[in-house]
Design an enzyme around this catalytic site. Structure first.
Site, PDB file in Angstrom:
ATOM      1  N   ASP A  32       0.843  -1.199   0.000  1.00  0.00           N
ATOM      2  CA  ASP A  32       0.000   0.000   0.000  1.00  0.00           C
ATOM      3  C   ASP A  32       0.882   1.254   0.000  1.00  0.00           C
ATOM      4  O   ASP A  32       1.979   1.232  -0.570  1.00  0.00           O
ATOM      5  CB  ASP A  32      -0.923  -0.047   1.232  1.00  0.00           C
ATOM      6  CG  ASP A  32      -2.262   0.621   0.977  1.00  0.00           C
ATOM      7  OD1 ASP A  32      -2.266   1.830   0.727  1.00  0.00           O
ATOM      8  OD2 ASP A  32      -3.298  -0.061   1.046  1.00  0.00           O
ATOM      9  N   HIS A 106      -3.699   6.143   3.260  1.00  0.00           N
ATOM     10  CA  HIS A 106      -4.406   4.929   2.828  1.00  0.00           C
ATOM     11  C   HIS A 106      -3.791   3.665   3.442  1.00  0.00           C
ATOM     12  O   HIS A 106      -4.503   2.788   3.941  1.00  0.00           O
ATOM     13  CB  HIS A 106      -4.350   4.893   1.304  1.00  0.00           C
ATOM     14  CG  HIS A 106      -5.200   3.864   0.643  1.00  0.00           C
ATOM     15  ND1 HIS A 106      -4.801   2.556   0.489  1.00  0.00           N
ATOM     16  CD2 HIS A 106      -6.423   3.943   0.074  1.00  0.00           C
ATOM     17  CE1 HIS A 106      -5.744   1.883  -0.162  1.00  0.00           C
ATOM     18  NE2 HIS A 106      -6.738   2.702  -0.423  1.00  0.00           N
ATOM     19  N   SER A 435     -11.054  -0.629  -1.015  1.00  0.00           N
ATOM     20  CA  SER A 435      -9.785  -0.649  -0.273  1.00  0.00           C
ATOM     21  C   SER A 435     -10.018  -0.910   1.207  1.00  0.00           C
ATOM     22  O   SER A 435      -9.152  -1.469   1.883  1.00  0.00           O
ATOM     23  CB  SER A 435      -9.078   0.702  -0.388  1.00  0.00           C
ATOM     24  OG  SER A 435      -8.355   0.799  -1.575  1.00  0.00           O
TER      25      SER A 435
END
Lengths: 654, 86
Positions: A32, A106, A435
């Site tokens: 990620d 994220h 996600s």
């Protein structure tokens, strides 16, 4: 995350958590944007020593010292050669450091969702307050930073997967993929890399994408990948619009600043002030100043619309859904008093503005409300869907999981809105996407890996798929926010994951790498194409040694069938393995055939006399009277009275 | 320089077991493969892969990438693609 463990039925006193020891010693590789290691979700308190089998390491850089790693974060690396090859050398490391540190947010969110430690009193400006936990609180996290400010490149992703396999991860969590449509398997580096991971016994759990509600949009759809769509939970953040005529219109928001004045303000539509989407700099201050502005969803980031209204002198913003997002409401931490309303309400507000001489409104923020939402889960409109664009005989996505308004850890480098004009920094942020659903399932898969160390990755997938549920908390079929109608297997796969039921699935549909090779043969891949997956030359007889009558014969836990005027009858074989506690088990089948499709199963009874014994059956799907178009849905369920092993059936007319 | 053929990143899948014994490592073999390509532009090896896939990624021109396809051990050459966060 707060509340999603509860929504998923996870508890300390029974079920998957205590029976897996919270995935102690299982390693989840999170590919990620990196990690913000100082967040309390990454505390290693109460976790034992690093597993001796672990071969990974933490790189040390100026902004990622050795102290960033501990017994929770046991690996951290960054991959940027491919990125630099595309965008040029990263010169300004203050803007984007070549380290595993997450400057985007994220990766910190996904890592803490999958395996974050217990954190008391977590919240986003008092929203979603509670005890935050990852799905697998004792699992270890290995961070592989593959995404940078201008994207994530295949060459870096493959390097990270390569290293993750070498390091000894058990699960790869990948909330990354193509946008829009899946590339062919042999041109899709994630599919090829995941095949390599499968060869090494590593399960790849991946997001389906956010290109819904259009069909054929699911990505990461190779049958050896666990493909996850996104759905809502029973938690909302209501922020209602009160119009000048006192109509109250429901919306959602995470706004937390100064409230609006206690009287109603003039209301205008952005389209009448220079920009229906409220692009920054496009709104005319003379028409916006001192008013609440209605901005249509789409075009730019949702939170950017509030920023644009603020810069133009507006006092509030109503984010108005259009047909594309329907009734899907995503709560955002807006910079000004703002709320999002669904398409129906948005049309009412637009009409009110058009018909009123002096339209006014205000927004009332009501905080966090749990349990009173109309129904949950509901599939997010943005969640990418099937049918499978590459192999219609394989149902994708596999399952759905919480992916809307999820609170989890956040970077200290970037505002929760990602806007430059937002000076706020938070420990937790609430965001949405497949996600966010993917790491929920990655963590649950880690729990199953710990509970059943000898299970194959296909068995873990099967347990999650055949125990998923399709009814919401009101007992009705799960709704699709993209259409407002009942969801279908092409949208939600087998349904919503049910971790505690997955602990005891009764039967599993097992597969090994040779089966996946046979699958590649069945879709017409040449020995040379197959060699790309297996990494060595394959003889011309590869498909003689590994054969399936059709891709639908792959021993997958779900059924996707294509009927046509040419092909009115399809037969699929399946092999079920008894993994229940009872060696002696008799399973009987119940077929829920859709109208216009005849389904027969032979034999109708599977008799097991030993643990891990296998039994096979054949399913015949036949075109019935009057079926000559559209999609139909049903299920095939095996039960021994204790377990219910459910396979969704999706039929499409071609 | 021909701008239409400026260097890009490609992922090259290789039949790993065909490494000639004279190379001590796969990395040295892959380096040799790309160094032997006709060279209007220098090539650059970015990564070698050994588990997720077998092969390497490198900065090559399209014509160099096409040339690679005729190498007996090369299985496939694909352009490096950007992916996005979901």
């Amino acid at each position: 995350t707060t509340h999603t463990p509860n929504f998923l039925g996870l508890a300390d006193s029974f079920g998957l958590w205590p029976n897996s020891d919270y995935a102690d010693d299982v390693v989840i590789g999170v590919l990620d944007t990196g990690i913000w290691p100082e967040r309390p979700s990454f505390s290693d308190s109460g976790i034992g020593p690093i597993p001796t089998r672990w071969k990974g390491t933490c790189v040390t850089t100026a902004d990622f010292p050795s102290s960033a790693c501990n017994r929770k974060i046991i690996g951290a690396r960054a991959y940027f050669n491919g990125y630099e090859s595309h965008i040029g050398r990263l010169m300004d490391e203050t803007a984007e450091a070549k380290s595993p540190r997450d400057t985007e947010g994220h990766g910190t969110h996904t890592a803490s969702t999958a395996a974050g430690a217990v954190v008391a009193n977590a919240s986003f400006f008092s929203y979603a307050q509670g005890e935050a936990r990852g799905m697998a609180t004792k699992a270890r996290i290995a961070v592989y930073k593959i995404c940078w400010s201008s994207g994530c490149f295949d060459s870096d992703i493959l390097a990270a997967m390569d290293q993750a396999i070498a390091d000894g991860v058990d699960i790869i969590s990948l909330s990354v993929g193509a946008g829009g449509r899946a590339p062919p398997y042999d041109r899709d580096s994630i599919a090829i890399g995941a095949f390599g991971a499968a060869q090494h016994g590593v399960l790849v759990s991946a997001s389906a994408g956010n290109s819904g509600p259009n069909p054929f949009t699911a990505t990461n759809i190779a049958p050896w990948i666990l493909t996850v769509g996104a759905s809502t939970i029973d938690r909302e953040f209501p922020a209602d619009v009160v119009l000048g005529d006192n109509r109250v219109i429901s919306g959602v928001s995470l706004y937390s600043g100064e409230p609006l004045v206690d009287y109603k303000l003039p209301l205008v539509h952005g389209g009448d002030c220079g920009s229906r989407y409220c692009y920054e700099g496009a709104l005319q201050p003379s028409k916006v100043q001192g008013k609440i502005v209605v901005c249509d969803r789409g075009g730019n980031a949702r939170v950017a619309k509030g920023g644009a209204v603020k810069l133009a002198g507006g006092l509030g913003m109503i984010l108005a859904n259009t047909e594309e997002s329907g009734e899907e409401l995503l709560a955002d931490g807006h910079l000004i008093p703002a709320t999002e309303v669904g398409e129906i309400a948005a049309n009412q507000i637009r009409e009110y503005i058009r018909l009123s001489q002096y339209p006014t409104a205000t927004i009332v923020f009501r905080g966090t409300v749990i349990g009173s939402s109309p129904s949950s889960p509901r599939v997010a409109a943005f969640s990418s869907r099937g049918p499978n664009s590459l192999t219609p005989e394989i149902l994708k996505p596999d399952v759905i999981a919480p992916g809307v308004n999820i609170l989890a850890g956040w970077t200290g480098a970037t505002a929760p809105t990602d806007l430059d004009i937002d000076p706020r920094r938070v420990e937790f942020n609430i965001i949405s996407g497949t996600s966010m659903s993917c790491p929920h399932v990655s963590g649950i898969a880690a729990l199953l890996r710990k509970a059943y160390p000898n299970w194959s990755i296909a068995a873990i997938k099967s347990a999650l798929i055949t125990t998923a549920y399709t009814l919401d908390n009101a007992g009705k079929k799960i709704n699709d926010l993209g259409t407002g109608e009942e969801s279908t297997p092409f949208v939600h796969g087998a349904g919503h994951v049910d971790p505690n039921r997955a602990l005891n699935p009764g039967l599993v549909y097992d597969l090994n790498v040779n089966d996946y090779v046979a699958f590649l043969c069945s879709i017409g891949y040449s020995p040379r194409q197959i060699a790309v997956f297996v990494g060595k030359p394959t003889g011309s007889d590869i498909c003689t040694r590994n054969s399936l009558a059709s891709p639908g014969d792959l021993n997958y836990p779900s059924f996707s069938v294509v009927l046509s005027s040419d092909q009115g009858l399809v037969k699929y074989k399946r092999i079920a393995t008894n993994v229940g506690a009872d060696a002696d088990a008799v399973y009987e089948v119940t077929v829920n055939a859709p109208a216009g499709v005849e389904i027969s199963v032979e034999p109708r009874k599977l008799v097991f006399s030993a643990e891990n014994q296998t039994q096979s059956y054949e399913v015949t799907f036949k075109r019935g009277v009057g079926y000559d178009s559209g999609e139909r849905y049903g299920s095939i369920e095996w039960t021994d009275g204790r377990h219910l092993v459910r396979s969704p059936v999706a039929v499409r007319w071609s | 320089p021909d701008l239409s053929d400026r260097p890009k990143t490609f992922i090259v899948h290789v039949s790993k077991s065909q490494k000639p014994s004279l190379f001590s490592s796969h990395r040295s073999w892959y380096t040799s493969i790309i160094q032997n390509l006709p060279s209007p532009h220098p090539t650059k090896l970015l990564y070698t892969y050994d588990r997720s896939v077998h092969g390497f990624s490198a900065t090559l021109t399209s014509s160099q990438a096409t040339q690679l396809l005729s190498h007996p051990s090369v299985l496939s050459v694909t352009p490096d693609q950007p992916r996005q966060l979901h």
